[in-house]
Write an enzyme that holds these catalytic residues in place. Structure first.
Site, PDB file in Angstrom:
ATOM      1  N   GLN A 175       3.949 -89.369  22.379  1.00 11.36           N
ATOM      2  CA  GLN A 175       2.516 -89.111  22.227  1.00 11.36           C
ATOM      3  C   GLN A 175       1.853 -90.071  21.242  1.00 11.36           C
ATOM      4  O   GLN A 175       0.627 -90.169  21.224  1.00 11.36           O
ATOM      5  CB  GLN A 175       2.270 -87.667  21.802  1.00 11.36           C
ATOM      6  CG  GLN A 175       2.645 -86.678  22.896  1.00 11.36           C
ATOM      7  CD  GLN A 175       2.418 -85.256  22.460  1.00 11.36           C
ATOM      8  OE1 GLN A 175       3.265 -84.652  21.814  1.00 11.36           O
ATOM      9  NE2 GLN A 175       1.255 -84.737  22.800  1.00 11.36           N
ATOM     10  N   CYS A 180      -2.405 -79.408  25.046  1.00 17.56           N
ATOM     11  CA  CYS A 180      -1.621 -80.562  24.612  1.00 17.56           C
ATOM     12  C   CYS A 180      -2.539 -81.620  24.021  1.00 17.56           C
ATOM     13  O   CYS A 180      -3.637 -81.861  24.536  1.00 17.56           O
ATOM     14  CB  CYS A 180      -0.870 -81.126  25.813  1.00 17.56           C
ATOM     15  SG  CYS A 180       0.231 -82.496  25.433  1.00 17.56           S
ATOM     16  N   LEU A 181      -2.051 -82.282  22.972  1.00 21.12           N
ATOM     17  CA  LEU A 181      -2.802 -83.379  22.367  1.00 21.12           C
ATOM     18  C   LEU A 181      -3.030 -84.514  23.365  1.00 21.12           C
ATOM     19  O   LEU A 181      -4.009 -85.243  23.264  1.00 21.12           O
ATOM     20  CB  LEU A 181      -2.062 -83.926  21.143  1.00 21.12           C
ATOM     21  CG  LEU A 181      -1.837 -82.944  19.993  1.00 21.12           C
ATOM     22  CD1 LEU A 181      -0.965 -83.585  18.921  1.00 21.12           C
ATOM     23  CD2 LEU A 181      -3.149 -82.466  19.417  1.00 21.12           C
ATOM     24  N   HIS A 192       7.998 -77.379  25.682  1.00 21.99           N
ATOM     25  CA  HIS A 192       6.801 -78.218  25.854  1.00 21.99           C
ATOM     26  C   HIS A 192       7.022 -79.587  25.219  1.00 21.99           C
ATOM     27  O   HIS A 192       6.780 -80.621  25.850  1.00 21.99           O
ATOM     28  CB  HIS A 192       5.587 -77.521  25.222  1.00 21.99           C
ATOM     29  CG  HIS A 192       4.339 -78.336  25.264  1.00 21.99           C
ATOM     30  ND1 HIS A 192       3.302 -78.048  26.125  1.00 21.99           N
ATOM     31  CD2 HIS A 192       3.952 -79.445  24.568  1.00 21.99           C
ATOM     32  CE1 HIS A 192       2.341 -78.942  25.950  1.00 21.99           C
ATOM     33  NE2 HIS A 192       2.714 -79.797  24.998  1.00 21.99           N
ATOM     34  N   GLU A 193       7.473 -79.597  23.966  1.00 23.14           N
ATOM     35  CA  GLU A 193       7.646 -80.876  23.260  1.00 23.14           C
ATOM     36  C   GLU A 193       8.753 -81.718  23.882  1.00 23.14           C
ATOM     37  O   GLU A 193       8.603 -82.930  24.038  1.00 23.14           O
ATOM     38  CB  GLU A 193       7.892 -80.647  21.773  1.00 23.14           C
ATOM     39  CG  GLU A 193       6.743 -79.970  21.048  1.00 23.14           C
ATOM     40  CD  GLU A 193       5.378 -80.611  21.270  1.00 23.14           C
ATOM     41  OE1 GLU A 193       5.288 -81.823  21.540  1.00 23.14           O
ATOM     42  OE2 GLU A 193       4.375 -79.877  21.180  1.00 23.14           O
ATOM     43  N   GLY A 242       3.030 -78.866  17.682  1.00 21.45           N
ATOM     44  CA  GLY A 242       4.153 -79.784  17.763  1.00 21.45           C
ATOM     45  C   GLY A 242       3.688 -81.106  18.329  1.00 21.45           C
ATOM     46  O   GLY A 242       2.551 -81.236  18.784  1.00 21.45           O
ATOM     47  N   HIS A 270       7.996 -83.878  26.944  1.00 22.77           N
ATOM     48  CA  HIS A 270       7.406 -85.197  26.694  1.00 22.77           C
ATOM     49  C   HIS A 270       8.470 -86.294  26.678  1.00 22.77           C
ATOM     50  O   HIS A 270       8.189 -87.435  27.046  1.00 22.77           O
ATOM     51  CB  HIS A 270       6.654 -85.214  25.360  1.00 22.77           C
ATOM     52  CG  HIS A 270       5.313 -84.567  25.405  1.00 22.77           C
ATOM     53  ND1 HIS A 270       4.257 -85.104  26.109  1.00 22.77           N
ATOM     54  CD2 HIS A 270       4.854 -83.434  24.829  1.00 22.77           C
ATOM     55  CE1 HIS A 270       3.192 -84.330  25.959  1.00 22.77           C
ATOM     56  NE2 HIS A 270       3.536 -83.299  25.192  1.00 22.77           N
TER      57      HIS A 270
END
Length: 169
Positions: free
Chosen positions: A44, A92-93, A134-135, A39, A138
């Site tokens: 991000q 995470c990215l 998680h997403e 995701g 952000h």
């Protein structure tokens, strides 16, 4: 990690089904696929809007997890359905090469809209619930290391999981 834009609270999307919104979603999708992520959230890629996408394929990093349906979720509202939480490894990215154990609610309801303004209302559990939390974190300027309770459960993926090819979320 370290970019101050990742610590800001994102602004709600005011208009749906616009060329700009569709372009943002395409950028998110392209980035998520290129990075093999589970995701991604608009902050991000340096866009301060309450937009996340997730799911759509079986993640090789989570072979035992159920597949999460591809979802565009805009202006989300999350409601835990129980106090039960479960610890699980996350990456995470925005925190490349790292992994940590993060507590997440096991069951929740999430609501919001798709890119056309159509309402979304789902009750989910397990891995699906973890990914959504998680997403959506952000969007409130929260990176998963901020939720780790014990820093002994945080480190470089290649040290924690030697010989495994793990991608970031």
């Amino acid at each position: 990690m370290g970019d101050p834009r990742l610590l800001e609270k994102s602004k709600p999307v005011a208009q749906f089904d616009t060329p700009e919104l569709h372009a943002l979603i395409q950028d998110l999708e392209d980035t998520m696929k290129a990075m093999n992520g589970a995701g991604i959230a608009a902050p991000q890629i340096a866009v301060n809007q309450r937009v996340v996408i997730f799911g759509g394929f079986k993640s090789p990093r989570y072979p035992d997890a159920d597949e999460v349906p591809y979802t565009v979720l805009i202006n989300p509202v999350l409601e835990p359905l129980a106090d039960d939480m479960e610890d699980g490894w996350e990456g995470c990215l925005s925190v490349p090469g790292m992994r940590g154990v993060v507590p997440r609610y096991t069951r929740l309801r999430y609501r919001g809209f798709d890119q056309y303004g159509k309402p979304i209302d789902r009750t989910v559990s397990g891995f699906h619930a973890r990914v959504v939390q998680h997403e959506c974190d952000h969007l409130d300027g929260i990176l998963y290391p901020m939720r780790i309770r014990d820093l002994r459960d945080f480190g470089f993926a290649d040290v924690l999981f030697p010989g495994q090819q793990l991608e970031d979320e």
